[in-house]
Enzyme design. Structure first.
Site, PDB file in Angstrom:
ATOM      1  CG  ASN A 237      20.005  36.563 -33.811  1.00 57.14           C
ATOM      2  OD1 ASN A 237      20.891  36.913 -33.028  1.00 57.14           O
ATOM      3  ND2 ASN A 237      19.694  37.258 -34.886  1.00 57.14           N
TER       4      ASN A 237
ATOM      5  CG  HIS B  79      15.161  46.230 -34.086  1.00 59.19           C
ATOM      6  ND1 HIS B  79      14.493  46.143 -35.282  1.00 59.19           N
ATOM      7  CD2 HIS B  79      16.250  45.425 -34.195  1.00 59.19           C
ATOM      8  CE1 HIS B  79      15.134  45.304 -36.084  1.00 59.19           C
ATOM      9  NE2 HIS B  79      16.202  44.850 -35.453  1.00 59.19           N
TER      10      HIS B  79
ATOM     11  CD  GLU C  83      15.226  46.024 -29.217  1.00 57.50           C
ATOM     12  OE1 GLU C  83      15.877  45.017 -28.865  1.00 57.50           O
ATOM     13  OE2 GLU C  83      15.700  46.904 -29.938  1.00 57.50           O
TER      14      GLU C  83
ATOM     15  CB  SER D 298      18.736  42.953 -30.608  1.00 57.72           C
ATOM     16  OG  SER D 298      18.716  44.321 -30.957  1.00 57.72           O
TER      17      SER D 298
ATOM     18  CG  ASP E 147      10.346  43.809 -30.801  1.00 56.33           C
ATOM     19  OD1 ASP E 147      10.307  42.559 -30.805  1.00 56.33           O
ATOM     20  OD2 ASP E 147      10.910  44.474 -31.694  1.00 56.33           O
TER      21      ASP E 147
ATOM     22  CG  HIS F  63      17.077  39.434 -29.823  1.00 57.36           C
ATOM     23  ND1 HIS F  63      18.017  38.608 -30.386  1.00 57.36           N
ATOM     24  CD2 HIS F  63      16.923  40.458 -30.686  1.00 57.36           C
ATOM     25  CE1 HIS F  63      18.431  39.109 -31.525  1.00 57.36           C
ATOM     26  NE2 HIS F  63      17.779  40.249 -31.734  1.00 57.36           N
TER      27      HIS F  63
ATOM     28  CE  LYS G 254      16.194  38.661 -34.501  1.00 51.16           C
ATOM     29  NZ  LYS G 254      15.662  40.006 -34.425  1.00 51.16           N
TER      30      LYS G 254
HETATM   31  C1  LIG Z   1      15.435  41.013 -35.147  1.00 53.47           C
HETATM   32  C2  LIG Z   1      14.485  41.987 -34.567  1.00 53.47           C
HETATM   33  C3  LIG Z   1      13.348  42.367 -35.287  1.00 53.47           C
HETATM   34  C4  LIG Z   1      13.115  41.912 -36.696  1.00 53.47           C
HETATM   35  O1  LIG Z   1      12.703  40.588 -36.748  1.00 53.47           O
HETATM   36  P1  LIG Z   1      12.849  39.774 -38.120  1.00 53.47           P
HETATM   37  O2  LIG Z   1      11.834  38.710 -38.001  1.00 53.47           O
HETATM   38  O3  LIG Z   1      14.249  39.291 -38.161  1.00 53.47           O
HETATM   39  O4  LIG Z   1      12.558  40.741 -39.233  1.00 53.47           O
HETATM   40  C5  LIG Z   1      12.457  43.216 -34.678  1.00 53.47           C
HETATM   41  N1  LIG Z   1      12.669  43.695 -33.437  1.00 53.47           N
HETATM   42  C6  LIG Z   1      13.758  43.363 -32.739  1.00 53.47           C
HETATM   43  C7  LIG Z   1      13.934  43.896 -31.355  1.00 53.47           C
HETATM   44  C8  LIG Z   1      14.704  42.502 -33.277  1.00 53.47           C
HETATM   45  O5  LIG Z   1      15.788  42.194 -32.583  1.00 53.47           O
END
Ligand SMILES: *Cc1c(COP(=O)(O)O)cnc(C)c1O
Length: 394
Positions: free
Chosen positions: A49, A134, A178, A182, A207, A210, A241
């Site tokens: 990522n 997620h 999101e 992801s 969120d 990504h 990421k």
């Molecule tokens: C990867 C991800 C997370 C978690 O993030 P980390 O910093 O890796 O714990 C949260 N939300 C989404 C949509 C993700 O893809």
């Protein structure tokens, strides 16, 4: 261990193996962000990522190295006790500016950010949540004790609007999605979700895990692309990421930030991020602001990979510029077998199976990075063509 426990653990493992759902760690180390060493072999990394290659950027590494030399390896305490290094506050200001919000709170990871945030916000509230959100969002809602969680059809703003309308007028409602999904590599309809939240009187949480560094002309996320920077109530971003480090932030109003400082259990009861990690994240955000060309290069690599796979006849999910390229195989074992063939051909990809994806939609998840050269991308596409049968002719 008692016999009862050992037979339970053994039974669980056998059932997972039988369903092709057991997971195993793969020992892998990267020195450059485009390859990894696995069992002594160098593989092209198409499973990461690190979309912008910032984890190996000289400026980011230098910032981490300097903080490490100056401050050591640990924060020594949680933020509320003695771990609130000044770098937290510089980083919070940069992150808030990046996503066009008044302020931000840095948290240990994206998982912890969503878990803690939703635990605070969703208590006794009605949550309207994309069905593919997620696991950290799902889990945060679960532990909050919400009044209700209504899941709407993936990326369907009309369905979200209908769920919001079905909530009682006295409910506190929360709309959460999101931004760039992801494992599907597609984008939520953020402009329509902003309208749905305003129309339905809901707090909108986006969120951007990504999407930061990836979506939008300068990589400020899905909301930038939708021309809605600053329009959500809460933006979650991760440094793990595209930003090439570790940790996360919650960007929001000063009032919500103040509430989170007191209530965010995943922040209060967990050690603060090490200064070197904060320094790396800060340098990465600054690099992104200074170098939007990185985002352009990423999009070129993504379009090259997608173009090559489409020309070879594969049907792809996701946006044309998205560096997340899913190839749905369907069957769990067939997905694992295809991933193994790719590894033998020198390319490491993700094999996503339930519960990460819905049953029957197991898939390979390919990703590219600005760290890849066009030759790397061509090699990834060629390996896929040789190793992944086309169960979905166009
Ligand atoms: C990867 C991800 C997370 C978690 O993030 P980390 O910093 O890796 O714990 C949260 N939300 C989404 C949509 C993700 O893809």
């Amino acid at each position: 261990m008692t016999d009862l426990w050992s037979s339970w653990i053994g039974g669980e493992l056998r059932a997972l193996d039988a369903a092709g759902l057991a997971r195993r760690h793969l020992v892998a180390a990267s020195t450059d962000g485009r390859t990894v060493r696995v069992s002594g072999r160098e593989l092209l990394l198409a499973a990461g990522n690190g979309y912008l290659g910032l984890a190996h950027d000289p400026d980011v590494r230098d910032a981490a190295r300097e903080a490490l030399a100056a401050c050591g390896t640990s924060a020594l305490a949680s933020r509320l006790v003695a771990g609130d290094h000044p770098l937290h506050h510089h980083l919070e200001q940069e992150c808030a500016d990046l996503v066009g919000m008044p302020c931000a709170l840095v948290v240990g990871s994206g998982y912890l950010a969503n878990l803690g945030l939703l635990q605070v916000l969703a208590r006794d509230a009605t949550v309207v949540s994309d069905q593919l959100n997620h696991a950290s969002i799902v889990d945060g809602c679960r532990i909050a004790g919400p009044r209700a969680v209504r899941r709407y059809r993936h990326a369907d703003a009309d369905a979200a609007t209908a769920e919001l309308a079905a909530a009682a007028p006295s409910d506190r409602t929360l709309l959460v999605s999101e931004s760039l999904f992801s494992v599907d590599g597609d984008l939520a309809p953020l402009a329509a979700l902003c309208r749905a939240a305003v129309g339905g009187g809901a707090l909108l949480v986006v969120d951007e895990a990504h999407a930061l560094g990836v979506a939008g002309p300068t990589g400020r996320g899905g909301l930038e692309l939708a021309n809605r920077l600053g329009a959500a109530d809460v933006v979650v971003g991760t440094f793990g990421k595209a930003l090439g480090s570790y940790g996360a932030f919650v960007a929001c109003s000063p009032e919500l930030r103040a509430l989170l400082v007191t209530r965010l259990r995943t922040g209060i009861y967990s050690t603060a991020l090490p200064p070197a990690v904060l320094a790396a994240a800060l340098a990465a955000v600054r690099k992104l602001r200074r170098t939007p060309e990185l985002v352009q290069r990423l999009h070129e690599r993504a379009e090259q990979l997608r173009g090559a796979l489409q020309a070879a006849g594969y049907r792809l999910l996701g946006e044309s510029w998205s560096p997340v390229v899913p190839l749905v195989v369907g069957d769990n074992e067939a997905t694992l077998a295809a991933a193994l063939r790719l590894r033998e051909a020198g390319v490491l990809v993700g094999a996503m199976r339930p519960p990460t994806v819905p049953p029957g939609t197991a898939r390979l998840r390919l990703s590219v990075s600005a760290a890849h050269s066009p030759e790397d991308v061509a090699r990834i596409a060629e390996a896929v063509r040789r190793c992944v049968p086309q169960e979905h002719p166009r």
